[in-house]
Design a protein around this motif. Structure first.
Motif, PDB file in Angstrom:
ATOM      1  N   ARG B  33       0.857  -1.185   0.000  1.00 20.40           N
ATOM      2  CA  ARG B  33       0.000   0.000   0.000  1.00 20.40           C
ATOM      3  C   ARG B  33       0.895   1.237   0.000  1.00 20.40           C
ATOM      4  O   ARG B  33       1.957   1.241   0.617  1.00 20.40           O
ATOM      5  N   PRO B 118      -5.397  -1.556  -3.090  1.00 20.03           N
ATOM      6  CA  PRO B 118      -6.243  -2.191  -4.110  1.00 20.03           C
ATOM      7  C   PRO B 118      -7.714  -1.774  -3.992  1.00 20.03           C
ATOM      8  O   PRO B 118      -8.442  -1.784  -4.975  1.00 20.03           O
ATOM      9  N   GLU B 119      -8.132  -1.383  -2.769  1.00 20.50           N
ATOM     10  CA  GLU B 119      -9.545  -0.988  -2.573  1.00 20.50           C
ATOM     11  C   GLU B 119      -9.809   0.440  -3.039  1.00 20.50           C
ATOM     12  O   GLU B 119     -10.945   0.901  -3.029  1.00 20.50           O
ATOM     13  N   GLY B 120      -8.779   1.141  -3.343  1.00 27.32           N
ATOM     14  CA  GLY B 120      -8.951   2.527  -3.769  1.00 27.32           C
ATOM     15  C   GLY B 120      -8.159   3.476  -2.883  1.00 27.32           C
ATOM     16  O   GLY B 120      -7.298   3.054  -2.117  1.00 27.32           O
ATOM     17  N   GLN B 122      -8.084   6.168   0.185  1.00 30.23           N
ATOM     18  CA  GLN B 122      -8.823   6.556   1.386  1.00 30.23           C
ATOM     19  C   GLN B 122      -8.012   7.558   2.185  1.00 30.23           C
ATOM     20  O   GLN B 122      -6.773   7.498   2.200  1.00 30.23           O
TER      21      GLN B 122
END
Lengths: 100, 164
Positions: B33, B118-120, B122
């Motif tokens: 990340r 990967p989730e976007g 934030q």
């Protein structure tokens, strides 16, 4: 008396390329400057992150950057003011009823 | 003073860009990340100086030396500003004093970090727990103080009624 000069500007920061996404941050810059009539001056700058725009290959997303600490402290200040207000009302009511 | 103003304007121009880039830190990759630190940046500086006459306009004052008193014997009272501005008033040595000083400070406080995974993307806030805890303690004392005042107001009346 001359008051300090206060300026607030929204400035675009350098874009960041991460994982195929382009991040466009913006910063709120507050400047306070004061120049005394004699030989004195002061200058204060505060830069706070405002928001970030995430540009992906297909869409764009706007994200706000909140200041949680300031929000919590503001809530506490509101609670403190509420306590004081309610207490003053109660004390006033007690004195009023005592007089009656 | 004009030089100082020009310096301040120049400093303002340079600092705008420098500050903005300091707010968003360098992206770091941690366990797949990307984390970007976000901080609030504050700095300030101040300076001042002064030039003041010494031993001028002192005649007529209580703490004059005998020499000054003698010097000012035939002068009008120098306690008023009009006389102080008068060049003819020659009591004292006409020395000048000057002084100056300055200071600067900076403060950087992390307020959030941007997580790109990967989730976007934030934004995660960072709470200054020390500040919040301190404010909580103060709020506790504040509340206890007010409750005490209210109880005192209520029960002092009740006790007063019991005694009578």
């Amino acid at each position: 008396m001359k008051f300090p000069e206060r300026r607030t500007r929204l400035v675009a920061a350098r874009e960041i390329d991460v994982g195929g996404q382009r991040l466009l941050p913006s910063v709120l810059v507050e400047t306070v400057a004061y120049q005394a009539r004699g030989h004195g001056l002061y200058h204060q700058v505060r830069a706070r992150p405002a928001s970030i725009v995430v540009e992906g290959p297909e869409s764009a997303q706007w994200l706000e950057i909140p200041n949680e600490t300031t929000a919590i402290l503001s809530q506490m200040a509101a609670v403190a003011a509420g306590i004081a207000l309610v207490s003053i009302v109660l004390i006033g009511m007690t004195r009023y009823l005592r007089r009656k | 003073m004009e030089a100082l103003t020009a310096l301040m304007d120049r400093f303002d121009q340079i600092s705008d860009k420098a500050n903005v880039d300091a707010v968003f830190g360098k992206p770091e990759t941690v366990e797949g990340r990307v984390l970007i630190p976000v901080a609030e940046v504050m700095y300030g500086f101040g300076m001042g100086g002064g030039l003041a006459p010494m031993h001028e306009c002192t005649c007529g004052c209580e703490d004059n030396t005998a020499e000054e008193e003698a010097c000012c014997a035939d002068e009008p009272c120098c306690e008023d500003e009009a006389c102080c501005a008068d060049e003819a008033c020659e009591c004292g040595a006409h020395e000048t004093g000057n002084g100056g000083g300055g200071g600067a400070g900076a403060h950087i406080r992390p307020i959030a970090y941007i997580e790109v995974g990967p989730e976007g993307t934030q934004v995660k806030s960072i709470v200054d727990e020390q500040k919040v805890a301190l404010a909580g303690i103060m709020l506790g004392f504040w509340a206890v103080g007010w409750v005490g005042l209210v109880l005192k107001a209520i029960f002092s009346h009740s006790f007063g009624t019991t005694r009578s």
